[in-house]
Design an enzyme around this catalytic site. Structure first.
Site, PDB file in Angstrom:
ATOM      1  CB  ALA A 210      -7.812  25.118  79.434  1.00  0.00           C
ATOM      2  CD  GLU A 211      -7.035  29.439  79.815  1.00  0.00           C
ATOM      3  OE1 GLU A 211      -7.730  30.127  79.053  1.00  0.00           O
ATOM      4  OE2 GLU A 211      -7.454  28.443  80.426  1.00  0.00           O
ATOM      5  CB  THR A 212       0.593  27.801  79.308  1.00  0.00           C
ATOM      6  OG1 THR A 212       0.396  26.452  78.877  1.00  0.00           O
ATOM      7  CG2 THR A 212       1.989  27.936  79.895  1.00  0.00           C
TER       8      THR A 212
ATOM      9  CG  HIS B 283      -7.651  27.185  85.487  1.00  0.00           C
ATOM     10  ND1 HIS B 283      -8.037  27.763  84.293  1.00  0.00           N
ATOM     11  CD2 HIS B 283      -6.734  26.229  85.168  1.00  0.00           C
ATOM     12  CE1 HIS B 283      -7.375  27.175  83.307  1.00  0.00           C
ATOM     13  NE2 HIS B 283      -6.589  26.247  83.801  1.00  0.00           N
TER      14      HIS B 283
END
Length: 262
Positions: free
Chosen positions: A45-47, A73
């Protein structure tokens, strides 16, 4: 060129739950196209990427498709990396985002606490574009800085919702938060963001900058407990501070390694 990479499960105390984020500590900023390619390759979802600048850390977040304004997060995961793996000795980390300003993370034992700006939202009509997103009908809708928030009647509806991702992707927003009063916690939620390449985010810290003020006012209490009831699930503590919110949770390390870049 070798580049450190960590993968951390955030808002949980066990692996394979919470929300996974990749964290890349950088000595200096790489070209944006490289950052986006790393995020795409990670396919999470995210880096998060950060660079130390004097006494603070500039931080940026990428989905597999775009850079985003705020990610809770992955910021929590970045703080976990600094505190536990990169030898950061203080009890508070000062992050700075060019898109979201000052973001602090504090540590007390194994609990990490984000201090983020509270979202400002206003009620909006239950337009057909929102009603088309689900078969169940929400009670009310709001629009925050980046997301829509819709409240449903109970927790069971939230858990059983089957989203129409095609309809959600057409909304003029980063994504859609769904929420209801909780049975064992103050509130539950889920988050859908096909617009940014994340059909359903397991646990969304940034969405709680809207959820915490909303439920604090609705329940007339400033300290809140929450579950984001995705398939992986995550547990959060929230504190409403007026113009800011605190969002607390735990993290666990899943992997560490190195990227090999040309």
């Amino acid at each position: 060129m070798k580049q450190k990479l960590y993968q951390v499960d955030a808002f949980t105390d066990r692996v394979f739950s919470g929300n996974p984020a990749a964290v890349c500590p950088l000595m200096e900023w790489l070209d944006d196209s490289i950052l986006q390619k790393i995020a795409m390759e990670n396919n999470l979802a995210e880096t998060a990427f950060y660079v130390k600048e004097n006494d603070r850390f500039q931080i940026r977040w990428f989905t597999p498709e775009v850079e985003v304004d705020l990610c809770g997060h992955a910021t929590l995961a970045s703080a976990f990396v600094l505190f536990n793996l990169e030898n950061y000795q203080e009890e508070v980390i000062q992050f700075y985002s060019p898109r979201s300003g000052d973001l602090m993370v504090s540590k007390k034992e194994d609990m990490l606490t984000l201090n983020f700006p509270a979202d400002y939202y206003k009620e909006t009509a239950l337009a057909e574009s929102l009603l088309a997103c689900f078969t169940a009908k929400p009670l009310v809708a709001y629009k925050g800085k980046t997301d829509y928030l819709v409240e449903f009647e109970n927790e069971q509806l939230i858990r059983e919702l089957k989203p129409n991702l095609t309809a959600i992707a057409k909304l003029d927003a980063r994504g859609l938060i769904v929420t209801a009063k909780g049975e064992e916690v103050d509130f539950v939620s889920r988050f859908f963001g096909p617009q940014v390449g994340v059909n359903e985010d397991p646990v969304t810290g940034s969405a709680h900058t809207t959820l915490i003020p909303y439920w604090a006012k609705k329940l007339q209490k400033n300290s809140l407990t929450a579950i984001q009831c995705s398939a992986r699930s995550g547990y959060l503590l929230g504190e409403y501070l007026g113009d800011r919110v605190e969002i607390s949770g735990k993290c666990v390390l899943y992997l560490s390694g190195e990227l090999y870049l040309d």
